[in-house]
Design an enzyme around this catalytic site. Structure first.
Site, PDB file in Angstrom:
ATOM      1  N   THR A  73     -65.389 -15.293  76.349  1.00  0.00           N
ATOM      2  CA  THR A  73     -63.987 -14.334  76.569  1.00  0.00           C
ATOM      3  C   THR A  73     -63.986 -13.398  77.667  1.00  0.00           C
ATOM      4  OG1 THR A  73     -65.093 -12.779  75.194  1.00  0.00           O
ATOM      5  CG2 THR A  73     -63.688 -14.456  73.964  1.00  0.00           C
ATOM      6  N   ASN A 457     -73.945 -14.919  80.693  1.00  0.00           N
ATOM      7  CA  ASN A 457     -72.766 -14.237  80.309  1.00  0.00           C
ATOM      8  C   ASN A 457     -71.900 -13.747  81.732  1.00  0.00           C
ATOM      9  OD1 ASN A 457     -70.592 -12.243  79.367  1.00  0.00           O
ATOM     10  ND2 ASN A 457     -72.035 -11.456  77.719  1.00  0.00           N
ATOM     11  N   THR A 458     -70.783 -14.643  81.988  1.00  0.00           N
ATOM     12  CA  THR A 458     -70.186 -14.454  83.282  1.00  0.00           C
ATOM     13  C   THR A 458     -69.371 -13.444  83.390  1.00  0.00           C
ATOM     14  OG1 THR A 458     -68.105 -15.680  82.273  1.00  0.00           O
ATOM     15  CG2 THR A 458     -69.689 -16.854  83.449  1.00  0.00           C
ATOM     16  N   CYS A 459     -68.603 -12.507  82.452  1.00  0.00           N
ATOM     17  CA  CYS A 459     -68.191 -11.487  82.304  1.00  0.00           C
ATOM     18  C   CYS A 459     -68.921 -10.389  83.011  1.00  0.00           C
ATOM     19  CB  CYS A 459     -67.524 -11.017  80.764  1.00  0.00           C
ATOM     20  SG  CYS A 459     -66.722 -12.124  80.136  1.00  0.00           S
ATOM     21  N   VAL A 460     -70.337 -10.125  82.750  1.00  0.00           N
ATOM     22  CA  VAL A 460     -71.247  -8.949  83.474  1.00  0.00           C
ATOM     23  C   VAL A 460     -72.140  -9.593  84.210  1.00  0.00           C
ATOM     24  CG1 VAL A 460     -70.701  -7.467  81.236  1.00  0.00           C
ATOM     25  CG2 VAL A 460     -72.614  -9.119  81.291  1.00  0.00           C
TER      26      VAL A 460
END
Length: 490
Positions: A73, A457-460
């Site tokens: 997400t 975790n690409t978002c961070v």
């Protein structure tokens, strides 16, 4: 909140330590709304992208995307969605871009898996709209795609995304109004229309204001394309080297012809003889077999020829009408053949925010804002300085140093795949790793050995890396992970 605090600090600095700040109205800025959609991954990603862009075109909220049946997400899936749609826009079968059936290409993976050679338009000069008969069904369909592309590019800028879309310098010139801002050109044109004496008059400013308003009203009724005069023969050489190269050689003959005509030392008979003897690579123009017709370089466009001189398409090109042939060829490629497509692009872009706002930037600046650094390079110093090892790794850890060595030795395509895996985007922001936020963080993956894969975790920008026994194992496992599609290794 941050802006409010900065405002209060600035006010205290102006008043001094002993002065009391005057009463002021409360200053607050609301948070920008985020809207989330879910789409399936697969062959229909372009259709989903078209629907999402049409739905969100006039919304000022930030678009977030999730993939159905995947855990990811936030920022990572959203960036991958933009990357996948950008890749699909480059499909040759869409008939959107100049392409050549005779060009030899290789298979390419734009994020949706390896495709056969020729599936995507890959040109050294970048992407530029293909000229099409404006009354054809293909042109109507393609214009609809350019409307969506306009929305897509504007949303990319509005939401501060980056996409790996190799637009040509000529196309970028259209987006920003040329190498020089359109407003600068218009203002300079107005100034040069009047004499120095008039410009020195005290009433000049008000006069120019009235003239400017009248000019704007008159221009509304003119049937002139909004990009008229922005592109030249040099641009055609970049986007269509074969055709552009021939026209450039022909333009050389036109220049020689003009020089002969302007030579006052020659009589008319000598001029005529010299002009008729002009040749292109040892061949007279008349023997080249050129007519006032345009033949496309690919069968995907659905037509074989089009008359660039209405009603006179079969007229032979000679040394005497060569200027007209060059002018009409450029007019077809850059104006008449792409009018519907570019009007649709502008309309779609303006649905999000006015395209004229890009007039403050150069083509290279627009490319950087849209695409970031499309050829990312990591140096050892940059990786050590701008990558943060944590939770089991330090900058002296053997496992982290092996990771640095592997990154430095990656090829260009491997670096792009690594960035796509760890950040959701295959490009770096302007400034490279130094401006990647949040910074790439590497932590040790617990209970994992040589048989395990890295996860992210690409978002961070959070990479969980096992402490592999050697650089060879690390490289093999890392590259295998970067080829994994979907948000399953997290």
């Amino acid at each position: 909140v941050w802006l409010q605090q900065q405002r209060e600090l600035e006010q205290r600095g102006r008043n001094g330590p002993g002065l009391r700040a005057p009463e002021q109205h409360e200053f607050r800025i609301g948070r920008i709304k985020h809207e989330r959609v879910k789409v399936p991954r697969g062959e229909q990603i372009l259709n989903w992208g078209v629907n999402v862009m049409r739905l969100h075109a006039d919304r000022k909220s930030i678009l977030e995307v999730e993939f159905i049946d995947e855990e990811g997400t936030g920022l990572g899936p959203t960036l991958e969605f933009f990357a996948l749609v950008a890749g699909e826009f480059q499909r040759a079968d869409l008939a959107m871009w100049l392409s050549d059936d005779s060009e030899v290409s290789v298979g390419q993976d734009m994020g949706g898996g390896e495709k056969a050679p020729g599936y995507y338009v890959l040109r050294a000069g970048g992407l530029f709209p293909a000229p099409l008969p404006q009354d054809s069904a293909v042109c109507s369909r393609v214009s609809g795609m350019f409307y969506v592309l306009g929305v897509f590019l504007a949303k990319t800028l509005q939401d501060s995304r980056l996409v790996d879309l190799p637009l040509s310098p000529a196309f970028l010139k259209l987006l920003c109004g040329g190498e020089v801002s359109g407003c600068v050109r218009e203002s300079s044109t107005i100034v040069t229309m009047y004499s120095p004496e008039l410009l020195e008059d005290v009433m000049t400013s008000s006069l120019l204001s009235v003239v400017s308003e009248e000019s704007e009203e008159q221009s509304t009724y003119r049937d002139v394309p909004w990009w008229q005069g922005l592109l030249e023969l040099e641009d055609l050489e970049l986007v269509d080297p074969g055709r552009g190269g021939v026209l450039t050689k022909l333009q050389g003959l036109v220049t020689k012809k003009s020089q002969i005509m302007s030579d006052e030392a020659l009589d008319d008979d000598t001029k005529a003889e010299m002009i008729n003897s002009l040749e292109l690579d040892g061949c007279p123009v008349e023997d080249l077999g050129l007519t006032f017709q345009y033949s496309p370089s690919s069968a995907v466009y659905g037509y074989q020829t089009v008359d660039i001189k209405p009603g006179c398409g079969e007229e032979a090109v000679t040394i005497h009408n060569l200027e007209e042939y060059i002018d009409r060829s450029l007019d077809w490629v850059f104006v008449r053949g792409v009018r519907q497509q570019l009007d649709a692009l502008r309309q779609g872009f303006n649905t999000v925010f006015p395209l004229d706002k890009l007039g403050a930037f150069t083509p290279n600046e627009v490319r950087t804002m849209l695409c970031g650094d499309q050829d990312p390079v990591f140096t050892r110093e940059e990786i050590m300085k701008y990558t943060e090892p944590k939770l089991g790794y330090s900058k002296e850890s053997p496992g982290f140093l092996r990771f640095v060595n592997v990154l430095v030795e990656m090829t260009g395509s491997e670096r792009k795949a690594f960035l796509q895996f760890t950040t959701g985007c295959s490009s770096l922001p302007p400034g490279g790793l130094a401006n990647l936020h949040p910074r790439l963080t590497v932590v040790r993956k617990i209970d994992a050995g040589d048989g395990s894969f890295p996860s992210v975790n690409t978002c961070v920008h959070y990479l969980k890396l096992p402490d592999y026994s050697s650089e060879e194992v690390l490289r093999e496992r890392l590259l295998a992970a970067t080829n994994e599609k979907g948000f399953h290794l997290n």
